[in-house]
Design an enzyme around this catalytic site. Structure first.
Site, PDB file in Angstrom:
ATOM      1  N   GLY A  11       0.779  -1.227   0.000  1.00  0.00           N
ATOM      2  CA  GLY A  11       0.000   0.000   0.000  1.00  0.00           C
ATOM      3  C   GLY A  11       0.811   1.277   0.000  1.00  0.00           C
ATOM      4  O   GLY A  11       0.243   2.372  -0.083  1.00  0.00           O
ATOM      5  N   LYS A  12       2.135   1.188   0.071  1.00  0.00           N
ATOM      6  CA  LYS A  12       2.967   2.393   0.057  1.00  0.00           C
ATOM      7  C   LYS A  12       2.947   3.041  -1.327  1.00  0.00           C
ATOM      8  O   LYS A  12       2.518   2.445  -2.313  1.00  0.00           O
ATOM      9  CB  LYS A  12       4.407   2.057   0.442  1.00  0.00           C
ATOM     10  CG  LYS A  12       4.570   1.357   1.779  1.00  0.00           C
ATOM     11  CD  LYS A  12       4.067   2.190   2.940  1.00  0.00           C
ATOM     12  CE  LYS A  12       4.391   1.502   4.264  1.00  0.00           C
ATOM     13  NZ  LYS A  12       3.820   2.204   5.427  1.00  0.00           N
TER      14      LYS A  12
END
Length: 370
Positions: free
Chosen positions: A186-187
């Protein structure tokens, strides 16, 4: 209203699929799963991207912080200063060494580590200062540098949420003695699973990280020190290199989305929108607003199909895991108050303007608007 996720990883994967799938099949065919040319190519590219001399890929962001702390000399019993409102992994990394994480408060406008609070927390046991580049911002490193220099301790960046962010033109991950980042999917720059890296301009520190991350071994079966097993997988490196080539564009789309939110939510009673610290070029890993009665607002947004979330609902120093440190409520009042108000709205490169209008409509309604 259609459901709008907090982050849409499928859209990212669809954009890179044609490029990465043949390379992943090559990894499978050659069985070069750990390390190898794909990892080396990504390490070189990422070091260049952030403006650091060296990059060492590791298994995850938590390992990256621990390794960075270890190579700058943090040992059991030492104190490591960090903000109270980071993800618990920052504190865990110090604890895994046997060091003591020391929480300090943050500034009320950007929720970044307060240099004044850091200066007040310095003791004879302090061995490192860990600013966290939270939500895609960069902490005010230049204000921390004289504090660190006076104390004779290094600055170790937690850059897990800030790939591509810059302060006064300098890249997050290149500002301290050493930096750690996470490539959790999710970065802004996410792998196909867990991954991380350590970046530094110090060749000696980079070599030490690589040694420790490979069981303390530079030559197979020769072990100079007690190390750990923390290496970046080749499949993840393939994904990361493809995404890295698109990261500037994706970060710019995030900035545009943040600008749209700022316009759509301007002047909404009971809502505080984020703003950029002067000198920063933020990459908006998260778009975090602040509201009263946050839990009710969050529940209403989720019920309306908006994938809003909390980052983070409780400062790490008040969690049961760290009760033994004895920090009472009120010790970091700005971070603690913010923890009850913060709310992350959906934001990702492929978010559309129509989706943002739906989110804004739901926010206004939850806050009592038409």
């Amino acid at each position: 209203m259609t459901n709008i996720p907090l982050v849409d990883l499928r859209a990212q994967q669809a954009e890179i699929a044609a490029e990465v799938e043949p390379q992943i099949l090559d990894v499978l065919r050659t069985a070069g799963f750990v390390g190898g040319p794909h990892v080396a190519a990504f390490e070189t590219a990422y070091a260049e991207y952030v403006g650091a001399g060296h990059c060492v890929g590791v298994a995850n962001g938590t390992d990256a912080i621990e390794l960075a702390l270890r190579v700058v000399g943090v040992e059991a019993g030492d104190e490591v200063i960090m903000p109270a409102n980071t993800f618990i992994a920052t504190a865990e990394a110090a604890s895994r060494i046997g060091a003591v994480p020391v929480p300090v408060d943050v500034d009320p406008d950007h929720l970044l580590i307060s240099p004044d609070a850091v200066a007040a927390a310095i003791t004879g046991k302090t061995r490192a200062i860990v600013p966290v580049h939270l939500y895609g911002q960069v902490a005010p490193i230049e204000a921390l540098e004289p504090i660190a220099a006076a104390a004779g301790v290094p600055i170790v960046e937690d850059a897990a949420q800030s790939q591509g962010a810059r302060r006064h033109g300098r890249g997050a991950g290149s500002l301290g003695a050493i930096a750690a980042t996470s490539f959790y999917p999710g970065k802004n720059l996410g792998a196909s699973g867990d991954g991380g890296a350590v970046t530094t301009n110090d060749a000696g520190l980079a070599a030490r990280v690589r040694l420790l991350a490979n069981h303390g071994s530079a030559v197979k079966y020769q072990h100079d020190v007690i190390g750990m097993n923390s290496r970046l997988d080749a499949i993840h490196a393939v994904t990361l290199k493809a995404k890295l080539a698109r990261l500037e564009d994706w970060n710019e789309r995030r900035r545009q989305a943040a600008g749209r939110y700022a316009t759509l939510l301007s002047g909404v009673p009971g809502l505080r929108v984020p703003r950029t610290m002067p000198g920063n070029s933020d990459v908006w890993h998260l778009y975090v607003v602040r509201v009263e009665d946050r839990d009710r607002v969050l529940a209403e947004l989720n019920a309306a199909g908006v994938g809003a979330a909390l980052h983070y609902p409780e400062p790490w120093h008040l969690t049961p895991a760290y009760a033994g440190l004895g920090h009472a409520a009120g010790s970091c009042p700005v971070a603690e108050r913010a923890a009850g108000e913060i709310l992350s709205l959906p934001l990702y490169p492929h978010l559309t303007a129509d989706q943002q209008e739906q989110v804004a409509t739901a926010v206004v309604k939850a806050l009592g608007g038409p």
